[in-house]
Structures are given as structure tokens and as C-alpha cells.
Design a protein around this motif. Structure first.
Motif, PDB file in Angstrom:
ATOM      1  N   LEU A 361       0.830  -0.995   0.076  1.00  0.00           N
ATOM      2  CA  LEU A 361       0.104  -0.007  -0.188  1.00  0.00           C
ATOM      3  C   LEU A 361       0.823   1.434   0.104  1.00  0.00           C
ATOM      4  O   LEU A 361       0.481   2.250  -0.839  1.00  0.00           O
ATOM      5  CB  LEU A 361      -0.940   0.061   1.130  1.00  0.00           C
ATOM      6  N   ARG A 362       2.041   1.257   0.685  1.00  0.00           N
ATOM      7  CA  ARG A 362       2.865   2.553   0.797  1.00  0.00           C
ATOM      8  C   ARG A 362       3.468   2.395  -0.796  1.00  0.00           C
ATOM      9  O   ARG A 362       3.668   3.784  -1.210  1.00  0.00           O
ATOM     10  CB  ARG A 362       4.149   2.223   1.749  1.00  0.00           C
ATOM     11  N   GLU A 363       3.677   1.472  -1.136  1.00  0.00           N
ATOM     12  CA  GLU A 363       4.339   1.727  -2.549  1.00  0.00           C
ATOM     13  C   GLU A 363       3.337   1.846  -3.668  1.00  0.00           C
ATOM     14  O   GLU A 363       4.000   2.914  -4.456  1.00  0.00           O
ATOM     15  CB  GLU A 363       5.094   0.167  -3.002  1.00  0.00           C
ATOM     16  N   ILE A 364       2.268   1.587  -3.441  1.00  0.00           N
ATOM     17  CA  ILE A 364       1.143   2.268  -4.415  1.00  0.00           C
ATOM     18  C   ILE A 364       0.893   3.637  -4.383  1.00  0.00           C
ATOM     19  O   ILE A 364       0.822   4.078  -5.357  1.00  0.00           O
ATOM     20  CB  ILE A 364      -0.229   1.382  -4.251  1.00  0.00           C
ATOM     21  N   GLU A 365       1.097   4.136  -3.063  1.00  0.00           N
ATOM     22  CA  GLU A 365       0.976   5.548  -2.714  1.00  0.00           C
ATOM     23  C   GLU A 365       2.170   6.362  -3.521  1.00  0.00           C
ATOM     24  O   GLU A 365       2.026   7.200  -3.951  1.00  0.00           O
ATOM     25  CB  GLU A 365       0.957   5.915  -1.351  1.00  0.00           C
ATOM     26  N   ALA A 366       3.308   5.672  -3.239  1.00  0.00           N
ATOM     27  CA  ALA A 366       4.725   6.285  -4.053  1.00  0.00           C
ATOM     28  C   ALA A 366       4.332   6.315  -5.445  1.00  0.00           C
ATOM     29  O   ALA A 366       4.652   7.374  -6.417  1.00  0.00           O
ATOM     30  CB  ALA A 366       5.700   5.217  -3.381  1.00  0.00           C
ATOM     31  N   LEU A 367       4.039   5.170  -6.100  1.00  0.00           N
ATOM     32  CA  LEU A 367       3.564   5.277  -7.480  1.00  0.00           C
ATOM     33  C   LEU A 367       2.622   6.403  -7.845  1.00  0.00           C
ATOM     34  O   LEU A 367       2.823   7.068  -9.043  1.00  0.00           O
ATOM     35  CB  LEU A 367       3.333   3.897  -8.070  1.00  0.00           C
ATOM     36  N   SER A 368       1.556   6.512  -7.121  1.00  0.00           N
ATOM     37  CA  SER A 368       0.576   7.397  -7.471  1.00  0.00           C
ATOM     38  C   SER A 368       1.193   8.783  -7.480  1.00  0.00           C
ATOM     39  O   SER A 368       1.052   9.773  -8.258  1.00  0.00           O
ATOM     40  CB  SER A 368      -0.494   7.370  -6.131  1.00  0.00           C
ATOM     41  N   GLN A 369       2.088   8.917  -6.518  1.00  0.00           N
ATOM     42  CA  GLN A 369       3.083  10.286  -6.603  1.00  0.00           C
ATOM     43  C   GLN A 369       3.850  10.746  -7.881  1.00  0.00           C
ATOM     44  O   GLN A 369       3.601  11.665  -8.310  1.00  0.00           O
ATOM     45  CB  GLN A 369       3.985  10.363  -5.293  1.00  0.00           C
ATOM     46  N   LYS A 370       4.413   9.358  -7.966  1.00  0.00           N
ATOM     47  CA  LYS A 370       5.298   9.516  -9.264  1.00  0.00           C
ATOM     48  C   LYS A 370       4.822   9.975 -10.378  1.00  0.00           C
ATOM     49  O   LYS A 370       5.250  10.642 -11.268  1.00  0.00           O
ATOM     50  CB  LYS A 370       6.228   8.110  -9.308  1.00  0.00           C
ATOM     51  N   TYR A 371       3.474   8.902 -10.576  1.00  0.00           N
ATOM     52  CA  TYR A 371       2.851   9.492 -12.008  1.00  0.00           C
ATOM     53  C   TYR A 371       1.839  10.345 -12.198  1.00  0.00           C
ATOM     54  O   TYR A 371       1.469  11.044 -12.972  1.00  0.00           O
ATOM     55  CB  TYR A 371       2.104   7.928 -12.543  1.00  0.00           C
ATOM     56  N   GLY A 372       1.504  10.967 -10.946  1.00  0.00           N
ATOM     57  CA  GLY A 372       0.686  12.116 -10.523  1.00  0.00           C
ATOM     58  C   GLY A 372      -0.535  11.803 -10.893  1.00  0.00           C
ATOM     59  O   GLY A 372      -1.487  12.647 -11.187  1.00  0.00           O
ATOM     60  N   TYR A 373      -1.268  10.655 -10.458  1.00  0.00           N
ATOM     61  CA  TYR A 373      -2.553  10.090 -10.530  1.00  0.00           C
ATOM     62  C   TYR A 373      -3.203   9.717  -9.327  1.00  0.00           C
ATOM     63  O   TYR A 373      -2.453   9.077  -8.539  1.00  0.00           O
ATOM     64  CB  TYR A 373      -2.917   8.871 -11.709  1.00  0.00           C
ATOM     65  N   ARG A 374      -4.195  10.146  -8.759  1.00  0.00           N
ATOM     66  CA  ARG A 374      -4.618   9.961  -7.491  1.00  0.00           C
ATOM     67  C   ARG A 374      -5.309   8.511  -7.622  1.00  0.00           C
ATOM     68  O   ARG A 374      -5.677   7.925  -8.783  1.00  0.00           O
ATOM     69  CB  ARG A 374      -5.840  10.519  -7.309  1.00  0.00           C
ATOM     70  N   ILE A 375      -5.060   7.633  -6.529  1.00  0.00           N
ATOM     71  CA  ILE A 375      -5.484   6.037  -6.652  1.00  0.00           C
ATOM     72  C   ILE A 375      -6.404   5.960  -5.535  1.00  0.00           C
ATOM     73  O   ILE A 375      -5.908   6.090  -4.268  1.00  0.00           O
ATOM     74  CB  ILE A 375      -4.199   5.045  -6.486  1.00  0.00           C
ATOM     75  N   ALA A 376      -7.763   5.369  -5.720  1.00  0.00           N
ATOM     76  CA  ALA A 376      -8.461   4.955  -4.429  1.00  0.00           C
ATOM     77  C   ALA A 376      -8.374   3.531  -4.284  1.00  0.00           C
ATOM     78  O   ALA A 376      -8.052   2.722  -5.252  1.00  0.00           O
ATOM     79  CB  ALA A 376      -9.977   5.186  -4.963  1.00  0.00           C
ATOM     80  N   ASN A 377      -8.399   3.243  -3.186  1.00  0.00           N
ATOM     81  CA  ASN A 377      -8.055   1.487  -2.946  1.00  0.00           C
ATOM     82  C   ASN A 377      -9.308   1.168  -2.116  1.00  0.00           C
ATOM     83  O   ASN A 377      -9.907   1.582  -0.920  1.00  0.00           O
ATOM     84  CB  ASN A 377      -7.015   1.506  -1.878  1.00  0.00           C
ATOM     85  N   VAL A 378      -9.796   0.164  -2.792  1.00  0.00           N
ATOM     86  CA  VAL A 378     -10.945  -0.680  -2.118  1.00  0.00           C
ATOM     87  C   VAL A 378     -10.575  -2.122  -2.552  1.00  0.00           C
ATOM     88  O   VAL A 378     -10.611  -2.437  -3.588  1.00  0.00           O
ATOM     89  CB  VAL A 378     -12.412  -0.001  -2.546  1.00  0.00           C
ATOM     90  N   PHE A 379     -10.834  -2.752  -1.585  1.00  0.00           N
ATOM     91  CA  PHE A 379     -10.575  -4.449  -1.891  1.00  0.00           C
ATOM     92  C   PHE A 379     -10.582  -5.385  -0.793  1.00  0.00           C
ATOM     93  O   PHE A 379     -10.942  -5.301   0.319  1.00  0.00           O
ATOM     94  CB  PHE A 379      -8.843  -4.324  -2.189  1.00  0.00           C
ATOM     95  N   HIS A 380     -10.416  -6.658  -1.354  1.00  0.00           N
ATOM     96  CA  HIS A 380     -10.818  -7.895  -0.709  1.00  0.00           C
ATOM     97  C   HIS A 380      -9.659  -8.119   0.082  1.00  0.00           C
ATOM     98  O   HIS A 380      -8.857  -9.006  -0.178  1.00  0.00           O
ATOM     99  CB  HIS A 380     -11.274  -8.970  -1.427  1.00  0.00           C
ATOM    100  N   ALA A 381      -9.416  -7.329   1.255  1.00  0.00           N
ATOM    101  CA  ALA A 381      -8.255  -7.332   1.979  1.00  0.00           C
ATOM    102  C   ALA A 381      -7.914  -8.961   2.605  1.00  0.00           C
ATOM    103  O   ALA A 381      -6.576  -9.150   2.731  1.00  0.00           O
ATOM    104  CB  ALA A 381      -8.286  -6.399   3.143  1.00  0.00           C
TER     105      ALA A 381
END
Ligand SMILES: Cc1cc2nc3c(=O)[nH]c(=O)nc-3n(C[C@H](O)[C@H](O)[C@H](O)COP(=O)(O)OP(=O)(O)OC[C@H]3O[C@@H](n4cnc5c(N)ncnc54)[C@H](O)[C@@H]3O)c2cc1C
Length: 495
Positions: A361-381
């Protein structure tokens, strides 16, 4: 891939033969009507089919498939078209065989806990048909009020309750299928164990490439004596992820365990006005505990403790059916609600080991910052099945390419930590390029042999699942090595 001459067809005689089988009204050929069928839930890929045919019976499906064989035209099965990986995407000059008139529940056998349905039956109708007697059908995709059982079988769909009860393949006892040459075959049966190869298992998840399911025998379950849903409210998504891991490590298998982040919570609240989720939470964890009353009470107490140990601000519980439904309703509306956050979104569907949740989840946040697109997370945890929703605007030139690249990075991350490129949405047209991230060329070749046996002419749902020369440069190199290895052997269609 079909050759140029296979793509050239005079459709008139083909359409006449289809009309003789299903009637004029159930053959669609007008351009404006075909637009409805040019994509599934993956709307960034579009291709209009040449013809749409709507059969009602197994015999009609078999006759249509035989005509497709006679004229060598590709055909694609379609249920409700909610797939998110482009599985029901037509190819050039193809026939779409749509099961939306095949919506009969053929048999309800409560004593033996099974139901036989036609493929177009909507997922939630199965539970509706048996709930009065205290039964239900466990696999419950969030799209369950619209997706078809045939589509669920083809995608091996999952859902909120698949953590404890298993995905579609664990609930399909038998299938009647029309093979790609038009033969009608029964796989499995009405009992849970049949001798010989598990061809039901092979067919489930084959995304329409091995034939068309026309009757499906499903297992139904007795509803639990007691159910409660907990809502834990966290100030960090990592803490919610850590709680998931700790709950399972404590030996508790909840009926369902889902995470929604702040973006998703607010989108759902804006759209549904349910007023059930804390808008200022960084993430919420929804945990359903079911079983015998004593068991539910004990597990509930333990789960509350674990969430609190991980820093939950608050944990509320709902046992009243209406209140429980309300809590799940918001979660199930999350994808639709994301439509209010931005003009377009691209859903990814990767799987990771649960213990890797906080890191990923931290890495996804970093990718979101790198590419400049917001990412909403909703999932079968609970089963580590992530659904990052990448928010973008398709009218901006080049945005889709960037977003697809970002989605690819997320999938590679999932594979890197020991996960998978798909949890439940299938590979379809969307993710075939990433198959070589997970499988060796020899693995892919083995799968191709299976497809070749069922589908030797490649007419059933071509250009899906497997990487192709045209679409995947780097995969092509690996596949040509395999081709060399098998040179001189009986022809295997690799691409
Ligand atoms: C809002 C939303 C939420 C979703 N939530 C979930 C979720 O929680 N879990 C999940 O797993 N998925 C989810 N999905 C994805 C989707 O709903 C599932 O993949 C579903 O199983 C697709 O069913 P369908 O009837 O729409 O199939 P389609 O999209 O019509 O087809 C899907 C695939 O199945 C094949 N197919 C269809 N019918 C047959 C048949 N009779 N025989 C052989 N092949 C066939 C098609 O060729 C295609 O490859 C969601 C989608 C949306 C839009």
C-alpha cells in the motif's frame, strides 16, 4: 490471430442461418444497436462485433457455434458485459453470443444443496431463489445484482465472502458446455467428486476460450446461525492492513474482510448518502464474522482487541440484518462511486500475500505520487486481493497510456512480492502482456496446449489471455524461443 482471408466474410448467408435458429428478433446487426456490445466494463477498449445473436437454449448455442465453424468466424460469449479485463470484447468481424435470454433457474434441489441454472441467470437471483429456505450462494462479486453466472464461471469470480467460502470454482459442481466445434459435453456432475480429469476445474476461469457454458450446477450453502459485521476506523491504511494480517494469524477466518481508503469512503458517502462510514478515517476495515452464536461472540471480542492493538480509533458492530446490509451496500457501491471522483478510472486487480499489505500500500502511494494520478483503494483485504482504482481523464492526450503503465507497475509489484496479476477479474485483453511476468514461456506453452485441444481453430474468444506478437514486444521474444524448441512437432498455434 485470424488471417486476413478469415476476416473477409459475406455476412448475409451467415445471418440468414442464425435467424433460422433464433428468429429475426434475436439477431442484431444494425450499427447503432451493436454499439451497446462494443465493450465490457473495460471501456477503454472498443470493437464492434459484426453480429450479435441471442439464443435461449443449449441446442441453439450449439447450432450457432456450428455455423461459426462452417464459415470460420470467431465467436465470443457475453453475459452481462460487466467484466473488467475486456474478456467479452469482440474482435474484428466476430459474432457475439449473448446469454441474456438464457435466464432460467432450471432446478432447485434443496435436499442435496444444489441448483441448476442457465448461464444468463444473474448472480444474486440464485440466493433470492433459495434464501426463503435458509440457503444462499456464497460467491458474491460486488457486481452481483447485474453480472451473470456464466460470466462468473468464465472469470472464476470472487467477492466479499470468498475469503472463507472460496471463489466460484469451489461452488461449481458441473457444467454443460458447447465446445468450440459445436458439440455438447457434460463436465463434472451433480455430486462433488467425479473420477477422471477435473475438466470442470479446467473450464472455470478459462474466460470463454474453451467453449460456452449453457447449464451450470451450483452448490448452495446453509446460512449461518449468527452473523455480525464490524466496522473498524483507522488513521492509517497500513494499520488497517496490519490488522487483516493479525486477524488471520490469530486463526480467525472472517466471512469477509474488506478495506476502503479515505477517497473511496468519501466517494461512497457522497453518492449513496448512507451516512455509515467515518469521513475522516484514513481507512476502514469491514469484517463479517459468522457461525454459531458462541463462536461469533468469541471471535468478535478477539477481532475488536486486534483492531484496537493496531490503533483503531473506534470499532462498531452491527448484527441487525438491515444495518449489516447498509454497511455492505456502501462497499459494493464503491466502484460505481469512483465515477464521481474523476471522469474515468482504471481498475487494477492484483493479489499479494496478506503480510505484504502495509508495504504494498505504501508502494502504491509512491507510484501514485510518481505518476501524478490519484489512486483510490478498495479491496478484498482478507485474501490479499487489491483493487487500486486509478483516477484519470481520458480526454487528456496520452493519459490512458500513462495510466496503463502505472497499472502495469502495480501488477509487477504484486508479482515481485510473491503475488499474482489477477485475483478475480481475469486476464482478458487487458492483462495478457503481463502473463510473462508470472509464467515462464514453458508454463504458457502448457496452457496453450490445453486451449489448442478444446479450441483447435482458435475461433472461441481469440486474442485473449495469452500474449501476442502484435501486443507484447518483450513476450514475443520469449515465445519465439519456445516456437524454435517445438519446431517440427505437430503444429501448435502459439499466437
Ligand atoms: C462495479 C463492478 C464490480 C465488480 N466487482 C467484482 C467482484 O467483487 N469480484 C469479481 O470477481 N468481479 C467483479 N467485477 C467484474 C465482473 O462483474 C465479473 O468478472 C463477472 O463475473 C462478469 O460477469 P458478466 O456476466 O458481466 O460477464 P461478461 O463481462 O459478459 O463476460 C466475462 C467473460 O466471461 C465469458 N463468458 C460469459 N458468459 C460465458 C459463458 N456462458 N460461457 C463461457 N464464457 C462466458 C466472456 O467471453 C468473457 O470472457 C465487477 C465489475 C463491476 C463493473
Amino acid at each position: 490471430m485470424l488471417s486476413q482471408d478469415q476476416q473477409q466474410h459475406n455476412w448475409k448467408p451467415i445471418v440468414r442461418e442464425f435467424e433460422a435458429i433464433v428468429g429475426k428478433n434475436n439477431v442484431i446487426q444494425r450499427r447503432e444497436e451493436l454499439i451497446v456490445y462494443e465493450c465490457d466494463g473495460l471501456t477503454s477498449y472498443r470493437q464492434r462485433p459484426a453480429v450479435v445473436v441471442l439464443p435461449r437454449t443449449t441446442e441453439q448455442v450449439a447450432a450457432i457455434v456450428k455455423i461459426c465453424n462452417k464459415y470460420c468466424v470467431p465467436f465470443i460469449a457475453r453475459g452481462s458485459g460487466t467484466g473488467l479485463s475486456g474478456g467479452a470484447l469482440p474482435v474484428v468481424n466476430s459474432v457475439l453470443i449473448v446469454t441474456s435470454l438464457m435466464r432460467k433457474i432450471l432446478k432447485v434441489d434443496l435436499e442435496n444443496q444444489r441448483v441448476i441454472v442457465q448461464p444468463g441467470v444473474i448472480n444474486s437471483w440464485v440466493t433470492q431463489a433459495v434464501s426463503g429456505a435458509g440457503f444462499y450462494y456464497a460467491p458474491d462479486p460486488s457486481s452481483q445484482i447485474i453480472c451473470s453466472i456464466g460470466g462468473n464461471v468464465a472469470e472464476n469470480s470472487g467477492g466479499v465472502h470468498c475469503l472463507k467460502y472460496g471463489v466460484t470454482t469451489n461452488h461449481v459442481l458441473g457444467l454443460k458446455i458447447v465446445t468450440p466445434d459445436g458439440s455438447v459435453v457434460d463436465l463434472g456432475g451433480e455430486i462433488s467428486e467425479t473420477p477422471g480429469y477435473d475438466l470442470t476445474g479446467v473450464f472455470v476461469g478459462s474466460e470463454g476460450t474453451l467453449g460456452i457454458a449453457t447449464e451450470i450446477t451450483l452448490r448452495i450453502l446453509k446460512a449461518a446461525e449468527s452473523v455480525c459485521v464490524l466496522l473498524a476506523d483507522f488513521t492509517s491504511i497500513e494499520a488497517a492492513g496490519a490488522s487483516v494480517s493479525d486477524i488471520i494469524s490469530a486463526g480467525i477466518i472472517p466471512g469477509g474482510m474488506e478495506i476502503m481508503d479515505n477517497l473511496s469512503i468519501n466517494a461512497v458517502e457522497d453518492v449513496t448518502a448512507l451516512n455509515v462510514y467515518p469521513r475522516d478515517a484514513a481507512a476502514i476495515l469491514l469484517i463479517e464474522i459468522d457461525g454459531l452464536e458462541v463462536e461469533v461472540a468469541a471471535n468478535k471480542q478477539r477481532v475488536v482487541e486486534i483492531c484496537k492493538q493496531n490503533g483503531a480509533r473506534n470499532v462498531t458492530s452491527a448484527s441487525d440484518p438491515e444495518q449489516r446490509l447498509k454497511l455492505w451496500k456502501g462497499r459494493k457501491a464503491a466502484f460505481a462511486a469512483a465515477g464521481y471522483l474523476s471522469p474515468d478510472y482504471y481498475v487494477q486487480d492484483g493479489v499479494i500475500p496478506r503480510t505484504q499489505l502495509p508495504y504494498v500500500l505504501r508502494e502504491i502511494e509512491a507510484l501514485s505520487q510518481k505518476y501524478g494520478y490519484r489512486i483510490a483503494n478498495v479491496f478484498h483485504a482478507g485474501d490479499g486481493n487489491l483493487h487500486p482504482l486509478i483516477l484519470y481523464d481520458n480526454s487528456v492526450a496520452g493519459a490512458l497510456e500513462k495510466v496503463e503503465e502505472l497499472g502495469g507497475e502495480i501488477l509487477k509489484l504484486c508479482v515481485k512480492v510473491g503475488g499474482s496479476i489477477s485475483g478475480e477479474h481475469g486476464i482478458g485483453a487487458d492483462k495478457k502482456c503481463y502473463m510473462s511476468e508470472m509464467f515462464t514461456a514453458a508454463d504458457l506453452e502448457t496452457m496453450q496446449w490445453v486451449r489448442q485441444v478444446f479450441n483447435p481453430k482458435g475461433l472461441a474468444n481469440p486474442e485473449k489471455i495469452f500474449p501476442t506478437l502484435r501486443t507484447c514486444g518483450e513476450t514475443a521474444k520469449a515465445m519465439s524461443e519456445v516456437k524454435k524448441k517445438f519446431a517440427g512437432m505437430e503444429k501448435v498455434e502459439l499466437f
